[in-house]
Design a protein around this motif. Structure first.
Motif, PDB file in Angstrom:
ATOM      1  N   LEU A  69       0.923  -1.153   0.294  1.00  0.00           N
ATOM      2  CA  LEU A  69      -0.057   0.021  -0.009  1.00  0.00           C
ATOM      3  C   LEU A  69       0.730   1.145  -0.075  1.00  0.00           C
ATOM      4  O   LEU A  69       1.894   1.409   0.819  1.00  0.00           O
ATOM      5  N   SER A  70       0.559   2.143  -0.598  1.00  0.00           N
ATOM      6  CA  SER A  70       0.852   3.596  -0.728  1.00  0.00           C
ATOM      7  C   SER A  70      -0.461   4.462  -0.585  1.00  0.00           C
ATOM      8  O   SER A  70      -0.991   4.634  -1.756  1.00  0.00           O
ATOM      9  N   ILE A  71      -0.268   4.911   0.578  1.00  0.00           N
ATOM     10  CA  ILE A  71      -1.518   5.801   0.921  1.00  0.00           C
ATOM     11  C   ILE A  71      -1.099   7.427   1.333  1.00  0.00           C
ATOM     12  O   ILE A  71      -0.134   7.418   1.821  1.00  0.00           O
ATOM     13  N   LEU A  72      -1.641   8.503   0.527  1.00  0.00           N
ATOM     14  CA  LEU A  72      -1.737   9.473   0.866  1.00  0.00           C
ATOM     15  C   LEU A  72      -2.541  10.194   2.285  1.00  0.00           C
ATOM     16  O   LEU A  72      -3.696  10.363   1.804  1.00  0.00           O
ATOM     17  N   PRO A  73      -2.147  10.711   3.271  1.00  0.00           N
ATOM     18  CA  PRO A  73      -2.853  11.059   4.125  1.00  0.00           C
ATOM     19  C   PRO A  73      -2.557  12.363   4.423  1.00  0.00           C
ATOM     20  O   PRO A  73      -1.529  13.296   4.542  1.00  0.00           O
ATOM     21  N   VAL A  74      -3.599  13.477   4.314  1.00  0.00           N
ATOM     22  CA  VAL A  74      -3.657  14.929   4.589  1.00  0.00           C
ATOM     23  C   VAL A  74      -4.704  15.146   5.457  1.00  0.00           C
ATOM     24  O   VAL A  74      -5.684  15.722   5.008  1.00  0.00           O
ATOM     25  N   ASP A  75      -4.515  14.969   6.772  1.00  0.00           N
ATOM     26  CA  ASP A  75      -5.330  15.173   7.911  1.00  0.00           C
ATOM     27  C   ASP A  75      -4.576  16.727   8.612  1.00  0.00           C
ATOM     28  O   ASP A  75      -5.122  16.887   9.706  1.00  0.00           O
ATOM     29  N   GLN A  76      -3.399  17.096   7.949  1.00  0.00           N
ATOM     30  CA  GLN A  76      -2.560  17.957   8.847  1.00  0.00           C
ATOM     31  C   GLN A  76      -3.083  19.133   9.012  1.00  0.00           C
ATOM     32  O   GLN A  76      -2.821  19.969   9.964  1.00  0.00           O
ATOM     33  N   GLY A  77      -4.046  19.462   8.268  1.00  0.00           N
ATOM     34  CA  GLY A  77      -4.834  20.791   8.420  1.00  0.00           C
ATOM     35  C   GLY A  77      -5.509  21.031   9.674  1.00  0.00           C
ATOM     36  O   GLY A  77      -5.595  22.062  10.152  1.00  0.00           O
ATOM     37  N   ILE A  78      -5.879  19.855  10.403  1.00  0.00           N
ATOM     38  CA  ILE A  78      -6.351  19.861  11.695  1.00  0.00           C
ATOM     39  C   ILE A  78      -5.116  19.459  12.858  1.00  0.00           C
ATOM     40  O   ILE A  78      -4.888  19.923  13.615  1.00  0.00           O
ATOM     41  N   GLU A  79      -4.463  18.378  12.427  1.00  0.00           N
ATOM     42  CA  GLU A  79      -3.505  17.878  13.517  1.00  0.00           C
ATOM     43  C   GLU A  79      -2.441  18.822  13.559  1.00  0.00           C
ATOM     44  O   GLU A  79      -1.551  18.793  14.554  1.00  0.00           O
ATOM     45  N   HIS A  80      -1.850  19.615  12.638  1.00  0.00           N
ATOM     46  CA  HIS A  80      -0.891  20.519  12.760  1.00  0.00           C
ATOM     47  C   HIS A  80      -1.241  22.053  12.560  1.00  0.00           C
ATOM     48  O   HIS A  80      -0.380  22.784  12.301  1.00  0.00           O
ATOM     49  N   ALA A  81      -2.630  22.126  12.132  1.00  0.00           N
ATOM     50  CA  ALA A  81      -3.084  23.438  11.743  1.00  0.00           C
ATOM     51  C   ALA A  81      -2.809  23.754  10.311  1.00  0.00           C
ATOM     52  O   ALA A  81      -1.814  23.575   9.710  1.00  0.00           O
ATOM     53  N   GLY A  82      -3.950  24.426   9.720  1.00  0.00           N
ATOM     54  CA  GLY A  82      -3.902  24.552   8.245  1.00  0.00           C
ATOM     55  C   GLY A  82      -2.854  25.469   7.646  1.00  0.00           C
ATOM     56  O   GLY A  82      -2.108  25.037   6.818  1.00  0.00           O
ATOM     57  N   GLY A  83      -2.520  26.491   8.574  1.00  0.00           N
ATOM     58  CA  GLY A  83      -1.447  27.339   8.026  1.00  0.00           C
ATOM     59  C   GLY A  83       0.074  26.927   8.046  1.00  0.00           C
ATOM     60  O   GLY A  83       0.644  26.935   7.070  1.00  0.00           O
ATOM     61  N   ALA A  84       0.234  26.347   9.013  1.00  0.00           N
ATOM     62  CA  ALA A  84       1.438  25.690   9.531  1.00  0.00           C
ATOM     63  C   ALA A  84       1.540  24.550   8.562  1.00  0.00           C
ATOM     64  O   ALA A  84       2.627  24.257   7.938  1.00  0.00           O
ATOM     65  N   SER A  85       0.625  23.762   8.210  1.00  0.00           N
ATOM     66  CA  SER A  85       0.775  22.580   7.247  1.00  0.00           C
ATOM     67  C   SER A  85       0.937  23.070   5.705  1.00  0.00           C
ATOM     68  O   SER A  85       1.710  22.548   4.747  1.00  0.00           O
ATOM     69  N   PHE A  86       0.349  24.072   5.211  1.00  0.00           N
ATOM     70  CA  PHE A  86      -0.030  24.542   3.957  1.00  0.00           C
ATOM     71  C   PHE A  86       0.865  25.737   3.346  1.00  0.00           C
ATOM     72  O   PHE A  86       0.666  26.045   2.147  1.00  0.00           O
ATOM     73  N   ALA A  87       1.305  26.349   4.267  1.00  0.00           N
ATOM     74  CA  ALA A  87       2.093  27.555   4.226  1.00  0.00           C
ATOM     75  C   ALA A  87       3.160  27.390   2.964  1.00  0.00           C
ATOM     76  O   ALA A  87       3.327  28.117   2.212  1.00  0.00           O
ATOM     77  N   LYS A  88       3.777  26.261   3.017  1.00  0.00           N
ATOM     78  CA  LYS A  88       4.636  26.120   1.988  1.00  0.00           C
ATOM     79  C   LYS A  88       4.056  25.761   0.283  1.00  0.00           C
ATOM     80  O   LYS A  88       4.574  26.055  -0.585  1.00  0.00           O
ATOM     81  N   ASN A  89       2.919  25.416   0.325  1.00  0.00           N
ATOM     82  CA  ASN A  89       2.166  24.893  -0.915  1.00  0.00           C
ATOM     83  C   ASN A  89       0.618  25.267  -0.426  1.00  0.00           C
ATOM     84  O   ASN A  89      -0.256  24.418  -0.372  1.00  0.00           O
ATOM     85  N   PRO A  90       0.204  26.647  -0.815  1.00  0.00           N
ATOM     86  CA  PRO A  90      -1.088  26.898  -0.275  1.00  0.00           C
ATOM     87  C   PRO A  90      -2.192  26.332  -1.097  1.00  0.00           C
ATOM     88  O   PRO A  90      -3.549  26.369  -0.986  1.00  0.00           O
ATOM     89  N   ILE A  91      -1.687  25.739  -2.289  1.00  0.00           N
ATOM     90  CA  ILE A  91      -2.870  25.064  -3.130  1.00  0.00           C
ATOM     91  C   ILE A  91      -3.658  23.778  -2.363  1.00  0.00           C
ATOM     92  O   ILE A  91      -4.750  23.488  -2.748  1.00  0.00           O
ATOM     93  N   TYR A  92      -3.157  23.360  -1.373  1.00  0.00           N
ATOM     94  CA  TYR A  92      -3.603  22.318  -0.551  1.00  0.00           C
ATOM     95  C   TYR A  92      -4.562  22.716   0.360  1.00  0.00           C
ATOM     96  O   TYR A  92      -5.209  21.867   0.979  1.00  0.00           O
ATOM     97  N   PHE A  93      -4.804  24.074   0.511  1.00  0.00           N
ATOM     98  CA  PHE A  93      -6.111  24.323   1.092  1.00  0.00           C
ATOM     99  C   PHE A  93      -7.303  23.973   0.477  1.00  0.00           C
ATOM    100  O   PHE A  93      -8.483  23.808   0.918  1.00  0.00           O
TER     101      PHE A  93
END
Length: 354
Positions: A69-93
């Protein structure tokens, strides 16, 4: 192949690829393979609908039909805060880009929140297996707490067409009793409805930090895995072990913590990273529940570290990787390439089980 694994590993290649003296023999393991659902899961109490979704998950993407299995997990918007997670690449908001990255990267499935997957379910739920993460941390309370809160119901995940639900339990935290009860009930309901269950088996307790950080100790994470399969998680997500001896360290002085046997450290594991990971696999009922290790935070040498983690997991008898930040905190084309690099390890027949 898309990458040369040995070349990518560099000076670590010999240590990781030539290791062939594990403490726990591979002959004792239920190893991944094209028939894994039929050979292993079909023997369990999982109903036909669960088996169908397991088959969809294992047969989707670039690793489809391999047992990995190769799974993409993107729950960091909550687990690590949206800004902290997506500041490097805002398209993932934008949730659609999360799903697009999983598809472009050839993943078996995409794991995210009720909001992310729900808002795009009509367009994508039939195109790639959805894994709805049903509980999360909450980072606005001061001070932060080691808690995981249900953000919706299993029925909501079912209604959006999810193939699986995922959840986190912070084993060792003050709130772990409640989390174990909640998630055991949620997983039972998910199985009734035909969905796969994936458990993030994490440790959280300040007491685990002694002379070193034992949150990533093989013995403690292995026991977390053992608790996870006890509540019938089909797949276990765990951090790659970095050390061992957590039980011994926590039993120093006058304290008495848990129970352990010295043979854990002498007969069941060595200090080699593949041995440490194999102890995690052993605690997943000797591989009857698939172990997927997490990719960790993004850094400068992401491609190398992703390949290293994949090699350790595969050679230990694990079932794959679940890597998020290393992929989405870079342009989509590069993120897809990183996911493909991980997958190339599992597709490379020269990287064998130790």
């Amino acid at each position: 192949m898309g990458c040369n694994v040995e070349e990518l590993l560099g000076e670590r290649a010999e240590n990781l690829l030539a290791f062939n003296s594990p403490k726990i023999s591979k002959d004792l393991l239920h190893l991944p393979g094209p028939d894994f659902v039929d050979r292993v899961y079909a023997l369990s109490n999982r109903n036909n609908r669960v088996l169908g979704n397991l088959a969809w998950l294992f047969n989707h993407g670039r690793l489809g039909g391999t047992g990995y299995l190769s799974i993409l997990p993107v729950d960091q918007g909550i687990e690590h805060a949206g800004g902290a997670s997506f500041a490097k690449n805002p398209i993932y908001f934008d949730p659609e880009n999360i799903i697009k990255l999983a598809m472009e990267g050839g993943c078996n499935g995409v794991a995210s929140t009720f909001g992310v997957l729900g808002v795009m379910s009509r367009k994508y739920a039939h195109k790639i297996p959805f894994i709805v993460k049903i509980n999360h941390n909450e980072l606005l309370t001061v001070p932060n707490r080691y808690n995981q809160i249900l953000y919706g119901t299993v029925e909501q995940a079912y209604d959006m067409g999810a193939a699986a639900v995922g959840a986190t339990i912070y084993f060792g935290s003050e709130e772990s009793d409640t989390q174990i009860i909640e998630i055991a009930e949620a997983f039972a309901r998910a199985h009734e409805l035909g969905m796969v269950t994936i458990l993030w088996c994490y440790l959280r307790n300040s007491a685990f930090k002694k002379d070193k950080d034992y949150h990533a100790a093989a013995d403690l994470t292995g026991q977390a895995n053992h608790l996870g399969v006890t509540i019938q998680a089909d797949i276990i997500k765990q951090k790659l072990p970095k050390t061992n001896g957590g039980y011994k360290a926590l039993n120093m002085g006058d304290s008495s913590y848990g129970k352990f046997d010295e043979r854990i450290y002498s007969e069941l594991a060595s200090d080699h990273p593949i041995d440490l990971c194999r102890y995690q696999v052993a605690n997943c009922y000797m591989g009857r529940a698939g172990l997927i290790n997490s990719g960790g935070a993004s850094a400068e040498n992401d491609f190398v570290e992703a390949a290293v983690t994949a090699v350790i997991n595969k050679r230990a008898g694990g079932s794959g990787l679940i890597s998020g930040r290393k992929a989405f905190q870079r342009p989509m084309e590069e993120g897809a390439k990183l996911l493909n690099t991980i997958q190339d390890v599992y597709l490379d027949s020269t990287v064998t089980i130790a």
